[in-house]
Design a protein around this motif. Structure first.
Motif, PDB file in Angstrom:
ATOM      1  N   THR A   2       1.170  -1.267   0.215  1.00 28.91           N
ATOM      2  CA  THR A   2       0.319  -0.144  -0.060  1.00 28.91           C
ATOM      3  C   THR A   2       1.118   1.474   0.306  1.00 28.91           C
ATOM      4  N   GLN A   3      -0.329   2.068   0.304  1.00 35.21           N
ATOM      5  CA  GLN A   3       0.933   3.448  -0.427  1.00 35.21           C
ATOM      6  C   GLN A   3       1.230   4.097   1.615  1.00 35.21           C
ATOM      7  N   ALA A   4       1.129   3.668   2.324  1.00 34.08           N
ATOM      8  CA  ALA A   4       1.095   3.710   3.051  1.00 34.08           C
ATOM      9  C   ALA A   4       2.244   3.314   4.043  1.00 34.08           C
ATOM     10  N   GLU A   5       1.963   1.817   3.400  1.00 35.41           N
ATOM     11  CA  GLU A   5       3.560   0.951   3.725  1.00 35.41           C
ATOM     12  C   GLU A   5       4.669   1.506   3.115  1.00 35.41           C
ATOM     13  N   GLN A   6       4.649   2.394   1.826  1.00 35.51           N
ATOM     14  CA  GLN A   6       5.678   2.576   1.212  1.00 35.51           C
ATOM     15  C   GLN A   6       6.489   3.282   1.302  1.00 35.51           C
ATOM     16  N   LEU A   7       5.262   4.571   2.020  1.00 32.19           N
ATOM     17  CA  LEU A   7       5.303   5.650   2.871  1.00 32.19           C
ATOM     18  C   LEU A   7       7.081   5.582   4.082  1.00 32.19           C
ATOM     19  N   GLU A   8       6.068   4.525   4.913  1.00 37.43           N
ATOM     20  CA  GLU A   8       6.778   3.760   5.421  1.00 37.43           C
ATOM     21  C   GLU A   8       8.362   3.232   5.638  1.00 37.43           C
ATOM     22  N   LYS A   9       9.055   2.760   4.881  1.00 35.92           N
ATOM     23  CA  LYS A   9       9.405   1.966   4.205  1.00 35.92           C
ATOM     24  C   LYS A   9      10.410   3.216   3.405  1.00 35.92           C
ATOM     25  N   ASP A  10       9.573   4.130   2.893  1.00 39.65           N
ATOM     26  CA  ASP A  10      10.581   5.213   2.533  1.00 39.65           C
ATOM     27  C   ASP A  10      11.457   6.073   3.610  1.00 39.65           C
ATOM     28  N   ILE A  11      10.820   6.322   4.467  1.00 38.60           N
ATOM     29  CA  ILE A  11      10.913   6.873   5.904  1.00 38.60           C
ATOM     30  C   ILE A  11      12.289   6.362   6.165  1.00 38.60           C
ATOM     31  N   ALA A  12      11.859   5.028   6.823  1.00 35.57           N
ATOM     32  CA  ALA A  12      12.485   4.040   7.301  1.00 35.57           C
ATOM     33  C   ALA A  12      14.143   4.031   6.858  1.00 35.57           C
TER      34      ALA A  12
END
Length: 74
Positions: A2-12
């Protein structure tokens, strides 16, 4: 993913791999979004350091270096 999961991965990725602060993360996320890629891809394909000032100028400041013609009708 999901977009939220990708955003979390990008921030990490920005924090863990590059030790970025909040402002830097924001800039990097916006750049990746504008290109339509994730942060890890952007970093691995487009971010690099130069060994000397001359190399920096050649790679980053010369408009003719790696000039890409984006037109499909050559």
């Amino acid at each position: 993913m999901t977009q939220a999961e990708q955003l979390e991965k990008d921030i990490a990725f920005c924090i863990d791999e590059w030790d970025m602060n909040d402002e830097q993360i924001g800039h990097f996320l916006r750049a990746a979004e504008e290109l339509g890629v994730n942060c890890q891809y952007l970093a691995e394909e487009f971010v690099f350091e130069s060994e000397t000032f001359e190399e920096f100028e050649r790679l980053h400041c010369n408009d003719d270096y790696l000039k890409i013609n984006w037109r499909l009708d050559s």
